[in-house]
Design a protein around this motif. Structure first.
Motif, mmCIF file in Angstrom:
data_model
loop_
_atom_site.group_PDB
_atom_site.id
_atom_site.type_symbol
_atom_site.label_atom_id
_atom_site.label_comp_id
_atom_site.label_asym_id
_atom_site.label_seq_id
_atom_site.Cartn_x
_atom_site.Cartn_y
_atom_site.Cartn_z
ATOM 1 N N SER A 33 15.168 -3.697 -8.712
ATOM 2 C CA SER A 33 15.665 -4.812 -7.879
ATOM 3 C C SER A 33 14.863 -4.992 -6.594
ATOM 4 N N GLY A 34 14.338 -3.887 -6.039
ATOM 5 C CA GLY A 34 13.543 -4.010 -4.808
ATOM 6 C C GLY A 34 12.260 -4.778 -5.066
ATOM 7 N N SER A 35 11.579 -4.405 -6.159
ATOM 8 C CA SER A 35 10.297 -5.037 -6.495
ATOM 9 C C SER A 35 10.488 -6.227 -7.431
ATOM 10 N N GLY B 200 15.046 -6.604 17.726
ATOM 11 C CA GLY B 200 13.988 -6.278 16.768
ATOM 12 C C GLY B 200 12.726 -5.853 17.489
ATOM 13 N N THR B 201 11.967 -4.978 16.849
ATOM 14 C CA THR B 201 10.693 -4.571 17.456
ATOM 15 C C THR B 201 9.566 -4.718 16.449
ATOM 16 N N ASP B 202 8.384 -4.851 16.991
ATOM 17 C CA ASP B 202 7.188 -4.849 16.153
ATOM 18 C C ASP B 202 6.034 -4.484 17.069
ATOM 19 N N LYS C 5 6.335 0.047 7.041
ATOM 20 C CA LYS C 5 5.736 0.533 5.795
ATOM 21 C C LYS C 5 5.852 2.062 5.712
ATOM 22 N N PRO C 6 5.958 2.599 4.507
ATOM 23 C CA PRO C 6 6.026 4.059 4.365
ATOM 24 C C PRO C 6 4.841 4.760 5.042
ATOM 25 N N GLN C 7 3.714 4.090 5.068
ATOM 26 C CA GLN C 7 2.506 4.701 5.645
ATOM 27 C C GLN C 7 2.617 4.932 7.153
ATOM 28 N N VAL C 8 3.488 4.181 7.828
ATOM 29 C CA VAL C 8 3.591 4.360 9.287
ATOM 30 C C VAL C 8 4.935 4.947 9.715
ATOM 31 N N ILE C 9 5.776 5.264 8.746
ATOM 32 C CA ILE C 9 7.138 5.672 9.115
ATOM 33 C C ILE C 9 7.147 6.995 9.890
ATOM 34 N N LYS D 142 5.035 8.116 12.033
ATOM 35 C CA LYS D 142 4.691 7.854 13.431
ATOM 36 C C LYS D 142 5.920 7.322 14.184
ATOM 37 N N VAL D 143 6.630 6.419 13.564
ATOM 38 C CA VAL D 143 7.814 5.826 14.192
ATOM 39 C C VAL D 143 8.919 6.877 14.331
ATOM 40 N N LEU D 144 9.115 7.680 13.279
ATOM 41 C CA LEU D 144 10.157 8.710 13.327
ATOM 42 C C LEU D 144 9.900 9.682 14.477
#
Ligand SMILES: NC(=O)C1=CN([C@@H]2O[C@H](COP(=O)(O)OP(=O)(O)OC[C@H]3O[C@@H](n4cnc5c(N)ncnc54)[C@H](OP(=O)(O)O)[C@@H]3O)[C@@H](O)[C@H]2O)C=CC1
Ligand SMILES: O=C(O)[C@@H]1CCC=N1
Length: 275
Positions: free
Chosen positions: A171-173, A34-36, A72-76, A78-80
């Protein structure tokens, strides 16, 4: 299963998934890395269940077969951008709300095997519900393998991607809505004099048992409701209050708003990447 999984973003959902999968015994803790960005998070949060943790996404992706994006969608984006060139032959699963397969395809190599998934937090106790959709690069064998992996922590449904925003809302929320209902039921018990812990236990068990009845009795929820409401009795008096205040419309609107938000997340972000 002999695959290695990398979970990027060990926040609430990433760590829940890590723990759920290890608890289920489908993966050994050595098969998950796992990463963070915040290494301190690892120490603070006991739910990482001793999996290997890194603060280097690329290093983690390089040693894995399956990459699960739990940021979070807001940082995806950058990660991609960071991991894209290392994902040519990988299965990349994104659980980010509102992020479409098309969006992920534009950010990843054309050969990437992409799965959009929507889990929910009850995966921690093996009672999750998880929707998955795939892009054309994911073979039947690969989707079965991912389905098998996720089935260890919940029910998995392969769905058309156009259902994902609504599933995210339902179901997610949904656990968030249900927790509010449980908390409110418990508050009602406390209001009327029950001890807090007993009231919460009764509230949660009432929701659990009622859900089981819906799933196992083959009866419509309305019929099950009728079984509880004696003429001139107590339950119908409670229901009168709920109906007068528009409980059904309120809950339907909550799902609608959350689904709209899921759509909005993708459309507000634009789809623009530096390759
Ligand atoms: N929570 C839920 O019930 C559900 C969430 N999801 C989806 O799961 C995803 C994660 O949500 P959730 O777990 O709630 O969010 P969290 O904020 O709890 O977790 C995201 C984690 O990613 C870390 N992070 C941020 N940037 C990076 C990076 N560049 N590299 C590695 N890690 C990074 C964050 O660190 P920091 O906090 O320090 O920024 C944080 O620990 C979201 O996309 C959400 O839509 C889907 C289904 C249910
Ligand atoms: O609130 C959110 O955006 C995330 C997605 C589904 C549940 N929680």
């Amino acid at each position: 299963m002999d695959k290695k999984l990398c979970i990027i973003g060990l926040g609430k959902m990433g760590s829940t998934l890590a723990k759920g999968l290890v608890n289920a015994g489908i993966l050994k803790k050595e098969q998950i890395v796992g990463t963070d960005i915040c290494v301190d998070n690892f120490e603070m949060n006991p739910v990482y269940c001793n999996i290997e943790t890194l603060n280097d996404n690329i290093k983690a992706v390089q040693q894995c077969d399956i990459v699960l994006l739990s940021v979070k969608p807001q940082v995806i984006d950058k990660v991609l951008k960071e991991i894209s060139s290392f994902c040519k032959d990988k299965i990349v699963i994104s659980i980010a709300a509102g992020i479409t397969i098309e969006h992920l395809e534009k950010a990843l190599p054309s050969s990437a095997k992409i799965i959009r998934a929507m889990p929910n937090t009850p995966i921690l106790v093996g009672e999750g519900v998880i929707a998955i959709s795939r892009n054309k690069n994911v073979s039947d064998e690969e989707i079965s393998m991912v389905k098998n992996l996720l089935e260890s922590v919940g029910r998995v449904y392969l769905v058309e991607e156009d259902m994902m925003d609504v599933i995210t809302a339902l179901s997610g929320s949904g656990p968030a809505y249900v927790y509010i209902i449980i908390e409110a039921l418990a508050d009602g018990g406390v209001l009327m004099g029950l001890p807090r812990d007993l009231s919460l236990e009764f509230a949660a068990r009432t929701v659990l048992g009622s859900a089981k009845m819906v799933l196992e009795s083959n009866k419509h929820p309305g019929e099950l409701k009728d079984m509880v409401t004696s003429p001139g009795g107590t339950a119908i008096r409670g229901i009168e209050v709920l109906e007068n205040r528009g409980i059904r419309g309120i809950i339907m609107n909550a799902v609608k708003e959350a689904a709209n938000r899921s759509q909005e997340i993708n459309s507000q972000r634009g789809v623009k990447f530096d390759r």
